[in-house]
Scaffold this active site. Sequence first.
Site, PDB file in Angstrom:
ATOM      1  CG  HIS A  72      -5.043   4.206   4.210  1.00 60.10           C
ATOM      2  ND1 HIS A  72      -6.425   3.143   4.222  1.00 60.10           N
ATOM      3  CD2 HIS A  72      -4.039   3.579   4.870  1.00 60.10           C
ATOM      4  CE1 HIS A  72      -6.190   2.385   5.199  1.00 60.10           C
ATOM      5  NE2 HIS A  72      -4.482   2.184   5.073  1.00 60.10           N
TER       6      HIS A  72
HETATM    7  P1  TYD Z   1       0.317   0.615   4.636  1.00 56.11           P
HETATM    8  O1  TYD Z   1      -0.852   0.961   4.052  1.00 56.11           O
HETATM    9  O2  TYD Z   1       0.742   1.476   5.137  1.00 56.11           O
HETATM   10  O3  TYD Z   1      -0.508   0.727   6.233  1.00 56.11           O
HETATM   11  P2  TYD Z   1      -2.042   0.641   7.389  1.00 56.11           P
HETATM   12  O4  TYD Z   1      -3.254   0.530   6.806  1.00 56.11           O
HETATM   13  O5  TYD Z   1      -1.990   0.046   8.582  1.00 56.11           O
HETATM   14  O6  TYD Z   1      -1.515   2.286   7.089  1.00 56.11           O
HETATM   15  O7  TYD Z   1       0.900  -0.552   4.931  1.00 56.11           O
HETATM   16  C1  TYD Z   1       2.189  -0.445   5.072  1.00 56.11           C
HETATM   17  C2  TYD Z   1       3.041  -1.021   4.149  1.00 56.11           C
HETATM   18  O8  TYD Z   1       2.268  -2.666   4.077  1.00 56.11           O
HETATM   19  C3  TYD Z   1       2.973  -0.419   2.516  1.00 56.11           C
HETATM   20  O9  TYD Z   1       3.890  -1.042   1.704  1.00 56.11           O
HETATM   21  C4  TYD Z   1       2.369  -1.210   1.783  1.00 56.11           C
HETATM   22  C5  TYD Z   1       2.516  -2.531   2.180  1.00 56.11           C
HETATM   23  N1  TYD Z   1       0.872  -3.688   2.106  1.00 56.11           N
HETATM   24  C6  TYD Z   1       0.854  -4.661   1.194  1.00 56.11           C
HETATM   25  O10 TYD Z   1       1.922  -5.372   0.733  1.00 56.11           O
HETATM   26  N2  TYD Z   1       0.356  -5.218   1.196  1.00 56.11           N
HETATM   27  C7  TYD Z   1      -0.945  -5.211   1.988  1.00 56.11           C
HETATM   28  O11 TYD Z   1      -2.468  -6.161   1.942  1.00 56.11           O
HETATM   29  C8  TYD Z   1      -0.957  -4.154   3.050  1.00 56.11           C
HETATM   30  C9  TYD Z   1      -2.369  -3.863   3.500  1.00 56.11           C
HETATM   31  C10 TYD Z   1       0.030  -3.806   2.786  1.00 56.11           C
END
Ligand code: TYD
Length: 138
Positions: free
Chosen positions: A50
């Site tokens: 992303h």
């Molecule tokens: P995600 O964005 O998929 O992680 P990565 O960047 O490692 O691919 O996030 C995983 C889960 O955690 C998703 O349900 C959103 C949640 N999340 C939060 O609640 N707060 C945050 O600051 C982040 C980065 C993720």
Amino acid sequence: MEKSHMLQFSCHGDQRGWLVAIEGNQEIPFDIKRIFYIFGSDDSVVRGRHANRNSEFVLINVCGSCKVRTEELDGSVQEFVLDKPHTGIYIPRMVWKDMYAFSKDSILLCLSSEHYDNGEYIRDHEAFLKELKGCNGN
Ligand code: TYD
């Protein structure tokens, strides 16, 4: 146009071990509003995938190692290895990032300039490329 780049932090060492101190607006080039960390991944996993419209990040592998691939505002691609607790990557806004090649003991510490807002994440690569064209005035 700023691109993602490595940061090196000072280590305070003595016979007891090492200590790294990082502060917002000093070693970290923004005010830190959010901290999260990623662990329990392995080399079969790709995280991230992303870009963020507003958030800037510093990523530090405080334990173990991983790699980070970035697609920058200017369209260039970079690959970073994070394998030392006293190095990090600064990632500006609107950079596509993939984190992968996690060692089993990896703990990836992520510092962000913004509170969590799911709406500022671009999770579709085609949409990212389109927005990037807009940012670059094309
Ligand atoms: P995600 O964005 O998929 O992680 P990565 O960047 O490692 O691919 O996030 C995983 C889960 O955690 C998703 O349900 C959103 C949640 N999340 C939060 O609640 N707060 C945050 O600051 C982040 C980065 C993720």
